[in-house]
Design a protein around this motif. Structure first.
Motif, PDB file in Angstrom:
ATOM      1  N   ASP A 135    -137.966  64.309 -16.858  1.00 37.62           N
ATOM      2  CA  ASP A 135    -137.123  64.717 -15.677  1.00 37.62           C
ATOM      3  C   ASP A 135    -135.525  64.780 -16.086  1.00 37.62           C
ATOM      4  OD1 ASP A 135    -136.373  65.493 -13.008  1.00 37.62           O
ATOM      5  OD2 ASP A 135    -136.709  63.282 -12.172  1.00 37.62           O
ATOM      6  N   THR A 136    -135.334  65.859 -16.667  1.00 37.73           N
ATOM      7  CA  THR A 136    -133.943  65.757 -17.115  1.00 37.73           C
ATOM      8  C   THR A 136    -133.255  67.060 -16.224  1.00 37.73           C
ATOM      9  OG1 THR A 136    -134.540  67.360 -19.011  1.00 37.73           O
ATOM     10  CG2 THR A 136    -134.466  64.950 -19.118  1.00 37.73           C
ATOM     11  N   THR A 137    -131.791  67.241 -16.657  1.00 40.81           N
ATOM     12  CA  THR A 137    -130.859  68.280 -16.524  1.00 40.81           C
ATOM     13  C   THR A 137    -130.148  68.935 -17.600  1.00 40.81           C
ATOM     14  OG1 THR A 137    -129.013  67.186 -15.908  1.00 40.81           O
ATOM     15  CG2 THR A 137    -130.565  67.478 -13.956  1.00 40.81           C
ATOM     16  N   PRO A 138    -129.748  69.893 -17.622  1.00 44.83           N
ATOM     17  CA  PRO A 138    -129.233  70.759 -18.757  1.00 44.83           C
ATOM     18  C   PRO A 138    -127.934  69.706 -19.239  1.00 44.83           C
ATOM     19  CG  PRO A 138    -129.514  72.479 -17.176  1.00 44.83           C
ATOM     20  CD  PRO A 138    -129.887  70.964 -16.375  1.00 44.83           C
ATOM     21  N   ASP A 139    -127.467  68.994 -18.439  1.00 43.54           N
ATOM     22  CA  ASP A 139    -126.071  68.243 -19.035  1.00 43.54           C
ATOM     23  C   ASP A 139    -126.704  66.573 -19.156  1.00 43.54           C
ATOM     24  OD1 ASP A 139    -126.426  67.276 -16.274  1.00 43.54           O
ATOM     25  OD2 ASP A 139    -124.374  67.665 -15.721  1.00 43.54           O
ATOM     26  N   SER A 140    -128.164  66.336 -19.094  1.00 48.31           N
ATOM     27  CA  SER A 140    -128.647  65.026 -19.307  1.00 48.31           C
ATOM     28  C   SER A 140    -128.916  64.797 -20.828  1.00 48.31           C
ATOM     29  CB  SER A 140    -129.920  64.826 -18.806  1.00 48.31           C
ATOM     30  OG  SER A 140    -129.926  64.910 -17.225  1.00 48.31           O
ATOM     31  N   PRO A 141    -128.812  63.592 -21.432  1.00 46.19           N
ATOM     32  CA  PRO A 141    -129.244  63.576 -22.820  1.00 46.19           C
ATOM     33  C   PRO A 141    -130.486  64.153 -23.209  1.00 46.19           C
ATOM     34  CG  PRO A 141    -128.414  61.441 -21.819  1.00 46.19           C
ATOM     35  CD  PRO A 141    -128.572  62.347 -20.608  1.00 46.19           C
ATOM     36  N   ALA A 142    -130.648  64.478 -24.196  1.00 47.65           N
ATOM     37  CA  ALA A 142    -132.055  65.482 -24.601  1.00 47.65           C
ATOM     38  C   ALA A 142    -133.267  64.592 -24.504  1.00 47.65           C
ATOM     39  CB  ALA A 142    -131.667  65.796 -26.039  1.00 47.65           C
ATOM     40  N   ALA A 143    -134.292  65.042 -24.300  1.00 52.12           N
ATOM     41  CA  ALA A 143    -135.527  64.374 -24.326  1.00 52.12           C
ATOM     42  C   ALA A 143    -136.266  64.966 -25.078  1.00 52.12           C
ATOM     43  CB  ALA A 143    -136.392  64.510 -22.765  1.00 52.12           C
ATOM     44  N   VAL A 144    -136.806  64.488 -26.241  1.00 48.93           N
ATOM     45  CA  VAL A 144    -137.575  65.033 -27.470  1.00 48.93           C
ATOM     46  C   VAL A 144    -138.896  64.791 -27.388  1.00 48.93           C
ATOM     47  CG1 VAL A 144    -137.333  65.323 -29.923  1.00 48.93           C
ATOM     48  CG2 VAL A 144    -135.298  65.153 -28.752  1.00 48.93           C
ATOM     49  N   ASP A 145    -139.589  65.817 -27.809  1.00 50.25           N
ATOM     50  CA  ASP A 145    -141.137  65.380 -28.184  1.00 50.25           C
ATOM     51  C   ASP A 145    -141.080  65.176 -29.527  1.00 50.25           C
ATOM     52  OD1 ASP A 145    -143.754  65.755 -29.025  1.00 50.25           O
ATOM     53  OD2 ASP A 145    -144.366  67.223 -27.503  1.00 50.25           O
ATOM     54  N   TRP A 146    -141.247  63.818 -29.947  1.00 52.13           N
ATOM     55  CA  TRP A 146    -141.144  63.373 -31.364  1.00 52.13           C
ATOM     56  C   TRP A 146    -142.388  64.015 -32.196  1.00 52.13           C
ATOM     57  CZ3 TRP A 146    -136.442  62.614 -32.523  1.00 52.13           C
ATOM     58  CH2 TRP A 146    -135.603  61.975 -31.723  1.00 52.13           C
ATOM     59  N   PHE A 178    -142.444  76.793 -24.239  1.00 49.65           N
ATOM     60  CA  PHE A 178    -141.299  77.326 -24.448  1.00 49.65           C
ATOM     61  C   PHE A 178    -140.206  76.457 -23.551  1.00 49.65           C
ATOM     62  CE2 PHE A 178    -138.192  81.135 -24.050  1.00 49.65           C
ATOM     63  CZ  PHE A 178    -137.469  80.623 -25.042  1.00 49.65           C
ATOM     64  N   THR A 179    -139.816  75.323 -23.755  1.00 48.53           N
ATOM     65  CA  THR A 179    -138.825  74.577 -23.202  1.00 48.53           C
ATOM     66  C   THR A 179    -137.778  73.932 -24.206  1.00 48.53           C
ATOM     67  OG1 THR A 179    -140.296  74.004 -21.442  1.00 48.53           O
ATOM     68  CG2 THR A 179    -138.219  72.598 -21.666  1.00 48.53           C
ATOM     69  N   MET A 180    -136.476  74.227 -23.841  1.00 47.51           N
ATOM     70  CA  MET A 180    -135.551  73.658 -24.950  1.00 47.51           C
ATOM     71  C   MET A 180    -134.671  72.399 -24.341  1.00 47.51           C
ATOM     72  SD  MET A 180    -134.328  77.048 -26.753  1.00 47.51           S
ATOM     73  CE  MET A 180    -133.483  76.421 -27.951  1.00 47.51           C
ATOM     74  N   VAL A 181    -134.178  71.572 -25.174  1.00 48.76           N
ATOM     75  CA  VAL A 181    -133.222  70.636 -24.648  1.00 48.76           C
ATOM     76  C   VAL A 181    -132.118  71.387 -24.282  1.00 48.76           C
ATOM     77  CG1 VAL A 181    -133.982  68.915 -26.082  1.00 48.76           C
ATOM     78  CG2 VAL A 181    -132.061  70.152 -26.827  1.00 48.76           C
ATOM     79  N   GLY A 182    -131.284  70.921 -22.981  1.00 48.53           N
ATOM     80  CA  GLY A 182    -130.103  71.467 -22.452  1.00 48.53           C
ATOM     81  C   GLY A 182    -130.531  72.959 -21.672  1.00 48.53           C
ATOM     82  N   GLY A 183    -131.888  73.059 -21.519  1.00 51.08           N
ATOM     83  CA  GLY A 183    -132.420  74.492 -20.812  1.00 51.08           C
ATOM     84  C   GLY A 183    -131.784  75.720 -21.292  1.00 51.08           C
ATOM     85  N   LEU A 184    -131.710  75.600 -22.838  1.00 47.05           N
ATOM     86  CA  LEU A 184    -131.442  76.793 -23.656  1.00 47.05           C
ATOM     87  C   LEU A 184    -132.282  77.756 -23.754  1.00 47.05           C
ATOM     88  CD1 LEU A 184    -128.436  76.902 -24.930  1.00 47.05           C
ATOM     89  CD2 LEU A 184    -129.550  76.630 -27.014  1.00 47.05           C
ATOM     90  N   GLN A 185    -133.430  77.643 -23.139  1.00 46.03           N
ATOM     91  CA  GLN A 185    -134.579  78.660 -23.234  1.00 46.03           C
ATOM     92  C   GLN A 185    -133.882  79.886 -22.285  1.00 46.03           C
ATOM     93  OE1 GLN A 185    -135.144  75.770 -21.842  1.00 46.03           O
ATOM     94  NE2 GLN A 185    -135.875  75.682 -19.843  1.00 46.03           N
TER      95      GLN A 185
END
Length: 383
Positions: free
Chosen positions: A48-59, A334-341
């Motif tokens: 549950d993130t937003t584009p300006d939140s710290p990245a949530a990574v699928d490690w 197809f999801t990217m950190v920061g909503g860059l998709q």
């Protein structure tokens, strides 16, 4: 089954997807060139993130992709701009990425080099820039990875003259435990780096860059040049001290630069080798046998795709890279950190799919077709 792909004007064209992938397998280690793929990160689609939140990574998915690259004999350039440094991935996330990937590299026997920057700073004095670099260098060296000294937005904003670059880089090179790779990233990749090395005149900037290297040749493994100017890279590599490598970062002209000429060649550290990894490795193995024509025959046809992904605004190439990773089955979404998709258009995606499919890059063409069809429906394409 026919796909109907949109162009920039909204018109649809019929496309018949490929039914078989290009036959590529893992093989012997690369010998004639040192080749790194700059690798992307896989976002956690459930966070549950937003584009300006710290990245949530699928490690798990992120590290699995690195094992895929290592299995083909490529090195991994970690925590670089391809991993969205400064465009979704902050320093805390990058530090965790470095630690995890370096540990994975040890377990897999893979080569890894990691980006050292100053992205924990928004600005600051030269002393603060040096300290930020030192903090990141310590993390990379403690991980056991090779360091890539990246261009710094904070230094570009703070430096008043070429002497400031000479002072900061000289300080860092003197204290480095092992030879580093110096990265010159042009403003087409990051507009905040305009005027790097103390001048917007590229000839003057090149002279300063070479002065840094000449003062510490034993601490410079090589340079990574990302200026999208083949002749400038050739001229620069011919002026390097003996033993200092040139790693091309030119995603427009990489086949000719890696192939080289009678006076030398470039190694490679490329974002485009994220989606091209297996094909790029196969091409270099052909080059290892001395077969330059065979190498070019494999790699030249990929340039149209690369130029498409890296078209202006070039910094958004990461979106196309992750899109192709999704189509290729390296991640489930197809999801990217920061909503860059959201950074590229549907026609851009459609052309990227068409070019990549034509090259046979997708291990499962049917899966790629189904996922492209899903994206088309999501955007309202109903032929």
């Amino acid at each position: 089954m026919t796909l109907h792909l949109p162009d920039a004007g909204g018109a649809l064209r019929a496309y018949e997807p490929r039914t078989e992938p290009l036959a590529l397998t893992t093989g012997a280690p690369l010998t004639s060139r040192t080749v790194f793929s700059a690798a992307h990160v896989v976002a956690d689609p459930y966070a549950d993130t937003t584009p300006d939140s710290p990245a949530a990574v699928d490690w798990d998915a992120t590290l699995a992709f690195r094992r895929h690259l290592w299995s083909h004999g490529l090195g991994v350039a970690e925590a670089m701009d391809t991993a969205q440094r400064g465009m979704g991935l902050d320093w805390a996330g990058a530090a965790e990425l470095i630690r995890r990937s370096a540990a994975e590299a040890k377990a897999a026997g893979g080569r890894i080099a990691c980006g050292v920057g100053t992205d924990q700073l928004a600005g600051g004095t030269l002393a603060e820039v040096r300290a930020a670099y030192e903090e990141q260098l310590a993390v990379v060296e403690e991980s056991g990875a090779q360091a890539i000294l990246m261009a710094s937005r904070a230094l570009a904003a703070t430096a008043k003259s070429p002497d400031d670059y000479l002072e900061v880089y000289g300080h860092l090179l003197r204290q480095a435990a092992e030879p580093m790779i110096l990265h010159w990233l042009g403003p087409m990749f990051d507009p905040a780096l305009e005027g790097y090395w103390g001048s917007s005149d590229l000839d003057a900037a090149t002279d300063t860059f070479l002065e840094v290297i000449a003062a510490h040749p034993d601490k410079v493994d090589g340079i990574k040049v990302s200026l999208l100017d083949a002749q400038r890279e050739i001229d620069l590599r011919r002026r390097l001290p003996q033993g200092v490598r040139c790693y091309t970062g030119d995603d427009f002209n990489y086949p000719e630069l890696i192939a080289g000429d009678e006076q030398g060649f470039s190694h490679a550290l490329l974002g485009i080798f994220d989606p091209l990894g297996p094909l790029a490795a196969e091409a270099v193995r052909v080059l290892d046998t001395g077969n330059t024509e065979g190498f070019r025959a494999l790699l030249d046809p990929t340039v149209e795709l690369s130029r498409h992904l890296f078209q202006a605004p070039t910094r958004f190439y990461k979106t196309g890279v992750v899109f192709l990773a999704w189509l290729a089955g390296h991640q489930s979404h197809f999801t990217m950190v920061g909503g860059l998709q959201s950074a590229r258009s549907l026609p851009h995606f459609a052309r990227a799919y068409e070019l990549a499919d034509g090259l046979g890059l997708f291990p499962d063409p049917k899966l790629a077709e189904e996922r492209m069809r899903t994206l088309l429906h999501l955007y309202g394409v109903t032929p």
